[in-house]
Write a protein that holds these residues in place. Structure first.
Motif, PDB file in Angstrom:
ATOM      1  N   UNK A  52      48.294  46.765  40.587  1.00 25.58           N
ATOM      2  CA  UNK A  52      47.056  47.315  41.143  1.00 25.58           C
ATOM      3  C   UNK A  52      45.820  46.690  40.512  1.00 25.58           C
ATOM      4  N   UNK A  53      45.987  45.958  39.403  1.00 20.83           N
ATOM      5  CA  UNK A  53      44.838  45.318  38.748  1.00 20.83           C
ATOM      6  C   UNK A  53      44.666  43.873  39.190  1.00 20.83           C
ATOM      7  N   UNK A  54      45.552  43.391  40.067  1.00 25.92           N
ATOM      8  CA  UNK A  54      45.486  41.997  40.496  1.00 25.92           C
ATOM      9  C   UNK A  54      44.256  41.764  41.372  1.00 25.92           C
ATOM     10  N   UNK A  55      43.635  40.613  41.198  1.00 24.97           N
ATOM     11  CA  UNK A  55      42.426  40.283  41.963  1.00 24.97           C
ATOM     12  C   UNK A  55      42.723  40.291  43.464  1.00 24.97           C
ATOM     13  N   UNK A  56      43.865  39.738  43.881  1.00 29.47           N
ATOM     14  CA  UNK A  56      44.177  39.649  45.307  1.00 29.47           C
ATOM     15  C   UNK A  56      44.212  41.039  45.951  1.00 29.47           C
ATOM     16  N   UNK A  57      44.782  42.016  45.257  1.00 23.84           N
ATOM     17  CA  UNK A  57      44.865  43.376  45.803  1.00 23.84           C
ATOM     18  C   UNK A  57      43.484  44.023  45.863  1.00 23.84           C
ATOM     19  N   UNK A  58      42.719  43.916  44.776  1.00 25.62           N
ATOM     20  CA  UNK A  58      41.395  44.531  44.733  1.00 25.62           C
ATOM     21  C   UNK A  58      40.443  43.874  45.728  1.00 25.62           C
ATOM     22  N   UNK A  59      40.581  42.569  45.925  1.00 24.25           N
ATOM     23  CA  UNK A  59      39.706  41.870  46.867  1.00 24.25           C
ATOM     24  C   UNK A  59      40.020  42.273  48.297  1.00 24.25           C
ATOM     25  N   UNK A  60      41.284  42.469  48.618  1.00 18.85           N
ATOM     26  CA  UNK A  60      41.667  42.926  49.959  1.00 18.85           C
ATOM     27  C   UNK A  60      41.129  44.327  50.212  1.00 18.85           C
ATOM     28  N   UNK A  61      41.201  45.190  49.212  1.00 24.52           N
ATOM     29  CA  UNK A  61      40.642  46.538  49.342  1.00 24.52           C
ATOM     30  C   UNK A  61      39.140  46.474  49.566  1.00 24.52           C
ATOM     31  N   UNK A  62      38.473  45.580  48.846  1.00 27.44           N
ATOM     32  CA  UNK A  62      37.018  45.445  48.989  1.00 27.44           C
ATOM     33  C   UNK A  62      36.650  45.035  50.419  1.00 27.44           C
ATOM     34  N   UNK A  63      37.427  44.121  51.009  1.00 35.14           N
ATOM     35  CA  UNK A  63      37.144  43.695  52.385  1.00 35.14           C
ATOM     36  C   UNK A  63      37.358  44.837  53.366  1.00 35.14           C
ATOM     37  N   UNK A  94      33.882  41.629  41.992  1.00 33.48           N
ATOM     38  CA  UNK A  94      35.189  41.493  41.349  1.00 33.48           C
ATOM     39  C   UNK A  94      35.281  40.159  40.629  1.00 33.48           C
ATOM     40  N   UNK A  95      35.770  40.216  39.417  1.00 30.74           N
ATOM     41  CA  UNK A  95      35.937  38.997  38.630  1.00 30.74           C
ATOM     42  C   UNK A  95      37.351  38.453  38.817  1.00 30.74           C
ATOM     43  N   UNK A  96      37.473  37.119  38.804  1.00 34.83           N
ATOM     44  CA  UNK A  96      38.801  36.497  38.872  1.00 34.83           C
ATOM     45  C   UNK A  96      39.465  36.447  37.492  1.00 34.83           C
ATOM     46  N   UNK A  97      38.705  36.800  36.477  1.00 32.53           N
ATOM     47  CA  UNK A  97      39.261  36.831  35.123  1.00 32.53           C
ATOM     48  C   UNK A  97      40.071  38.119  34.961  1.00 32.53           C
TER      49      UNK A  97
END
Length: 792
Positions: A491-502, A540-543
């Motif tokens: 749940x902390x992965x950037x790909x998951x959080x970025x999809x939620x943001x979209x 969202x940061x990619x770091x």
């Protein structure tokens, strides 16, 4: 009894079907057995209690609900919960006073320890899990909104004000105008091994309201449990309407028969049918919920309908000089096939509701079918047996004889509906009405069409409380939750959080969505906080290390222990049917395009998500249920009368009624939902009785050699008047529901009244018109043999 009467009786006995002989040759045995059954079931019926369940009102096999049930432990507070709002009533005052905070704490403590409340998930300003955070030069600072140092002083109240403003709870737990706050109490379904009693829980909430409301502070309460409790309390008033219907029916029966015995005995047998039904429900482990509380009323109405047919037939037979016993036997003989067919059609029609995967509707179907089934014994068996001893009164016999010998101008005029010059006009008018009905019914919608709780009146206390919350809080009570599944610890992965943001961005710009909240949204704000609150860093940061640190600051309930679920909370403007359809379609389209190994978007939790699933289940089952109920009724009519012509004559008028009823629902703004869907099946099931009785008697007169108009005239003189009487009586009885404080009961009263009247009109008006053409060869031959009738 003279030798001629004995000979006639013996001849009639030889002609009797075996079932009649089995019953009437052992009358004391049957009466004793029925009496014992009634006493036993009465002891069970008095134990039936109102009940309700959250899970009974939702389609458990729907994918949305399956997803929610699988994840409900991770979504506490987003399912079945109540909101208790503590408001300030003084002009110019707000929540930042020692008196208000003390009252809020008292309410919070009371609510937490109510049986059925999930104590660890209750949220309020007094809850330690409700915290504030801020960015300072040294990083993040935070703490509980109400600190341990709070003592009610002016200084501590000022600190409280600052903490509330920094908490992000304005519009969520705190009203936008700072004149009220919410105590959010999630509920559990089981309490001490027993299902949560919603009526008792609702009464406990009312006790809190009464104890803590005064001129200074008021308590407002919304939520599923409170709504169901109010529905149960209001629905129990159906007993009052039952008594009114009982009185009205007795008066009308007496005016119809002019005989006390003929009026009271059918009512007694009809009440016995209700007692049997309730007793059997108790034995099967069922209770009565707000939606099925009207079923005993319908069972009583159907029983009265068939009882009137028996009394009417007995009076006619007695007017021919038959004894009490023989009159009862002949009445039974003439009615039992049509009566059993009608009741079996009713029962099977009700059972089609089992195809709808909502337990409350399925239990309503079982209760209705069970009630109709027992009428076969109470009103087609018990009633003739009792009347074979008591008989109809002399006044009733004399009246029936006079009516039989007199010419009735009213029935004579109505008989012209079967005339070759009138029938085509009747069918043309029916066709026009059908087209108008189809056009009108095209506007019929699935689900709720009103704001608030449409089951209750707009001015009900619950809807007024709901309107207050909607008006004063940024986050509405209509919540839809999208569950985003990730791999474990993903749940902390950037790909998951970025999809939620979209998804959030897309939903914020969709009509009907008031606002959104998700771990992705909060994470972006936390990252901005790490960078002195600069809005340029609110992204969202990619770091991964930055994301890990930001996600560790999420509030309780936004992340689960396995870190494999990201809830996206959508606050909707309302829960109207078109709003739910628009939102769910948009989410499903997004999921189809964006599901990946990193994130899978699933619907749905929250009150609006559950309602969306319910609407979809009703839309799926509605057409199939309607087709099936008509197919079953048509098949039974075909098997009984062995004529496709009989099927059209009996079923076609019912179809017109259904179309017009749907158009009426669209016109009145009544959607198809859990409360109104059963009306369609109930209307068809009960309405078919009229056509079966009329066609059965009409075909009998036609077989005896009469032409169509004479046969129909004699049908009207016997069965027709009983059909018109019962149709009007049932309509008046259910019409009393219009005054119910429960809006869906009032809606059902309007719709059933309409269907009872139109089914009666259809049977009296359209059935002979169809018969004119469908029985054409037989009719022409007999019309030519009776030219005098055509001249009239």
């Amino acid at each position: 009894m003279t030798s001629q009467e004995q000979q006639t009786t013996a001849e009639l006995d030889r002609q009797a079907p075996w079932l009649e002989r089995v019953i009437f040759h052992a009358r004391p045995l049957w009466l004793g057995l029925l009496l014992l059954v009634t006493i036993f079931l009465a002891t069970q019926a008095v134990q039936v209690k109102p009940e309700a369940s959250f899970e009974k009102l939702i389609p458990l096999s729907h994918p949305y609900i399956e997803n929610f049930m699988e994840r409900q432990d991770d979504l506490r507070g987003l399912g079945n919960a109540v909101r208790i709002v503590v408001t300030v009533e003084e002009e110019g005052a707000d929540i930042f006073s020692a008196a208000y905070m003390q009252r809020l704490q008292e309410v919070y403590d009371e609510v937490r320890f109510l049986p059925g409340v999930d104590q660890s998930a209750v949220r309020s300003l007094w809850d330690p899990a409700v915290r504030w955070t801020q960015v300072t030069e040294e990083g993040f600072e935070g703490g509980t909104v109400i600190p341990d140092t709070y003592d009610g002083s002016a200084e501590s109240l000022e600190v409280l004000r600052e903490n509330v403003l920094r908490s992000g709870q304005v519009g969520i737990l705190v009203a936008n105008d700072f004149r009220s706050t919410i105590v959010l109490a999630p509920l559990v379904e089981m309490v001490d091994g027993q299902p949560l009693n919603y009526q008792t829980f609702s009464h406990s909430l009312e006790e809190i309201r009464d104890r803590f409301s005064d001129d200074t502070f008021q308590i407002r309460i919304i939520g599923f449990a409170k709504l169901i409790g109010d529905l149960i309390d209001g629905a129990t008033q159906v007993g009052f309407f039952f008594l009114i219907a009982l009185a009205i029916t007795f008066v009308l029966l007496f005016l119809y028969s002019r005989c006390f015995k003929s009026s009271i005995i059918p009512l007694v047998c009809s009440v016995i049918a209700v007692v049997w039904q309730l007793g059997l429900l108790k034995l099967m482990g069922f209770g009565l919920d707000p939606y099925s509380m009207l079923v005993p009323f319908l069972v009583f109405a159907i029983a009265v309908s068939h009882g009137v047919q028996v009394i009417n037939a007995m009076a006619i037979e007695a007017s021919h000089g038959h004894s009490r016993l023989m009159a009862a036997r002949l009445a039974f003989r003439s009615l039992y096939v049509a009566g059993i067919l009608a009741l079996v059609s009713d029962a099977i029609g009700f059972m089609t509701l089992l195809f709808i995967d909502i337990q409350v509707i399925q239990e309503l179907a079982i209760a209705a079918a069970l009630g109709v089934a027992v009428i076969i014994l109470t009103n087609l068996l018990l009633l003739p047996l009792i009347m074979s001893y008591l008989g109809v009164g002399k006044t009733s016999i004399i009246r029936a004889e006079r009516k039989r010998q007199e010419t009735s101008p009213i029935w004579h005029r109505i008989s012209f509906f079967s005339h070759k010059k009138v029938a085509p006009w009747s069918l043309l008018v029916a066709l026009i009405l059908g087209v108008v009905g189809l056009i009108g019914s095209a506007q019929l919608q699935i689900g709720d069409l009103d704001e608030g709780a449409p089951e209750l009146r707009p001015d009900s206390r619950y809807n007024l409380d709901n309107a207050y919350v909607t008006r004063n809080y940024a986050t509405s009570a209509d919540v839809l939750v999208v569950m985003v599944e990730t791999p474990e610890q993903g749940c902390v992965a950037f790909e998951a959080l970025e999809a939620v943001d979209r998804l959030e961005w897309q939903m914020r710009n969709l009509e009907g969505v008031q606002g959104t909240m998700s771990p992705s949204y909060i994470t972006q704000r936390v990252i901005a906080g790490f960078n002195e609150g600069n809005l340029k860093w609110e992204a969202l940061s990619r770091n991964q290390f930055v994301l890990n640190q930001a996600m560790s600051n999420l509030p309780a309930g936004m992340i689960n222990n396995q870190c494999d679920l990201l809830p996206v909370i959508l606050y909707l403007e309302d829960h109207k049917a078109d709003t739910l359809v628009r939102v769910t379609r948009e989410i499903e389209a997004f999921a189809a395009e964006n599901n990946s190994e990193a994130a899978v978007f699933m619907l749905a939790a929250g009150s609006a998500g559950i309602e969306a699933a319910t609407n979809e289940e009703i839309a799926r089952a509605q057409t199939f249920m309607l087709i099936f109920v008509y197919a079953v009724v048509a098949a039974l009519v075909l098997i009984t009368f062995r004529s496709w012509r009989a099927v059209i004559c009996i079923v076609a008028p019912l179809g017109l009624t259904s179309v017009l009823c749907q158009a009426l629902m669209a016109q009145l703004g009544i959607g198809v939902k859990v409360a109104t869907l059963p009306v369609i099946a109930l209307g068809v099931g009960i309405g078919v009785d009229y056509g079966i009785y009329i066609y059965s008697r009409l075909s009998q007169y036609l077989r005896e050699g009469e032409n169509l108009q004479d046969a129909y005239y004699h049908t009207l003189r016997s069965t027709g008047k009983a059909v018109s009487f019962t149709g009007l009586t049932l309509a008046i009885g259910v019409g009393t529901w219009v005054f119910s404080p429960i809006k869906f009961q009032a809606d059902m009263g309007i719709l059933l009244t309409f269907m009872f009247i139109w089914n009666m009109i259809g049977a009296l008006w359209l059935l002979p018109a169809f018969a004119r053409y469908l029985l054409k060869d037989q009719v022409i031959a007999k019309d030519q043999a009776h030219p005098a009738t055509q001249a009239s």
